[in-house]
Design an enzyme around this catalytic site. Structure first.
Site, mmCIF file in Angstrom:
data_model
loop_
_atom_site.group_PDB
_atom_site.id
_atom_site.type_symbol
_atom_site.label_atom_id
_atom_site.label_comp_id
_atom_site.label_asym_id
_atom_site.label_seq_id
_atom_site.Cartn_x
_atom_site.Cartn_y
_atom_site.Cartn_z
ATOM 1 N N GLU A 67 40.786 69.964 46.936
ATOM 2 C CA GLU A 67 39.884 70.196 47.947
ATOM 3 C C GLU A 67 40.433 70.685 49.097
ATOM 4 O OE1 GLU A 67 36.286 68.519 50.299
ATOM 5 O OE2 GLU A 67 36.064 68.074 49.096
ATOM 6 N N ASP A 119 49.561 73.196 55.883
ATOM 7 C CA ASP A 119 48.824 74.364 55.604
ATOM 8 C C ASP A 119 48.669 75.169 54.668
ATOM 9 O OD1 ASP A 119 48.169 76.894 55.808
ATOM 10 O OD2 ASP A 119 49.523 77.527 57.085
ATOM 11 N N ASP A 142 35.464 76.672 58.374
ATOM 12 C CA ASP A 142 35.133 77.112 60.129
ATOM 13 C C ASP A 142 34.523 78.557 59.728
ATOM 14 O OD1 ASP A 142 35.157 77.828 61.943
ATOM 15 O OD2 ASP A 142 36.814 77.013 62.511
ATOM 16 N N ASP A 178 26.852 76.438 55.289
ATOM 17 C CA ASP A 178 25.821 76.477 56.331
ATOM 18 C C ASP A 178 25.385 77.928 57.093
ATOM 19 O OD1 ASP A 178 27.456 75.181 58.001
ATOM 20 O OD2 ASP A 178 26.427 74.500 59.009
ATOM 21 N N THR A 215 26.686 65.418 53.117
ATOM 22 C CA THR A 215 26.734 64.298 54.348
ATOM 23 C C THR A 215 25.714 64.088 55.654
ATOM 24 O OG1 THR A 215 27.264 66.318 55.229
ATOM 25 C CG2 THR A 215 29.506 66.196 53.872
ATOM 26 N N GLU A 218 25.868 67.738 57.019
ATOM 27 C CA GLU A 218 24.720 68.363 56.146
ATOM 28 C C GLU A 218 22.927 67.769 56.837
ATOM 29 O OE1 GLU A 218 23.790 70.320 51.934
ATOM 30 O OE2 GLU A 218 25.663 68.925 52.274
#
Length: 236
Positions: A67, A119, A142, A178, A215, A218
């Site tokens: 992830e 990174d 983001d 989203d 979450t 969410e």
């Protein structure tokens, strides 16, 4: 970047457009303490940017879920807790999120989770071996909503070309956002990516999968009428 908490991981010279900024959020005392006390147990040091031996890092050989950008770690840790037969490797750059996630891992006594505080582009380019990842998941990256910043979005053609060799045949790429505009970009990028096919027979988005925890962020968005778009593509 020199990490707080005594783990001196220095990011190499910037060679690409970053999809993130290091935000100025302060670490709490508990997060600091988690890094100090638990970093040696759960953090993987990649400062030398050499290929990783994940079997050694996890202490076992098991399917790998990678992830990128797990935020504060709640969803990531919950997935790992519900899926003990897989190894979960999270990459995050934001200090409070790393500290929070370490704390959650220890509280849940999880042995199948490790974190890389670095990174992601460098890790993907130099530290992970070909065909080593069974599931790649990126949830709510983001969105960079301003037009002049769209080039900073993580999910683009170059990124998929970078990660493709790391994925096993049959591996899943799980995405969620989203932001509808970003969702459509994700769909376009993955649809034209060579060597992938959409898990949705109609070639579109899927219903929110049960394996992705809902979450707090969410839930709040749902109350405000915000949509969420999920995708799962399969590596051929």
């Amino acid at each position: 970047m020199e990490k707080e908490g005594g783990h001196n991981l220095t990011c190499p010279e910037d060679r690409h457009v970053r999809s993130f900024v290091i935000r100025a959020g302060r670490m709490t005392e508990a997060q600091h303490r988690a890094v100090e006390e638990l970093g040696g147990k759960y953090l993987i040091d990649v400062s030398d940017l050499k290929p990783l031996d994940l079997t050694q890092s996890f202490g076992r050989d098991a399917p790998l879920v990678l992830e990128i950008g797990f935020g504060m770690g709640a969803s990531f840790v919950e997935m790992a807790k519900q899926d003990p037969l897989r190894n979960y490797l999270g990459i995050e750059v934001h200090p409070p999120g790393v500290g929070s996630c370490l704390k959650l891992i220890e509280e849940n006594a999880l042995e199948n989770v490790r974190i890389i505080w670095f990174d992601a582009f460098e890790v993907l380019s130099r530290c992970l071996k070909p065909q080593s990842v069974d599931i790649l998941q990126i949830f709510f990256p983001d969105p960079w909503p301003k037009k002049r910043h769209v080039k900073r979005r993580l999910i683009n053609d170059d990124f998929i070309r970078l990660v493709s060799p790391l994925l096993k045949h049959g591996a899943q790429v799980r995405l969620a956002t989203d932001w509808e505009d970003y969702a459509n970009q994700m769909l376009d990028v993955m649809t034209r990516a060579e060597g992938f096919h959409n898990s949705d027979e109609k070639g579109g988005f899927i219903e929110r999968p049960q394996w992705r925890p809902l979450t707090k962020f969410e839930r709040r968005g749902e109350k405000l009428g915000h949509g969420v778009w999920d995708l799962v593509f399969i590596r051929d």
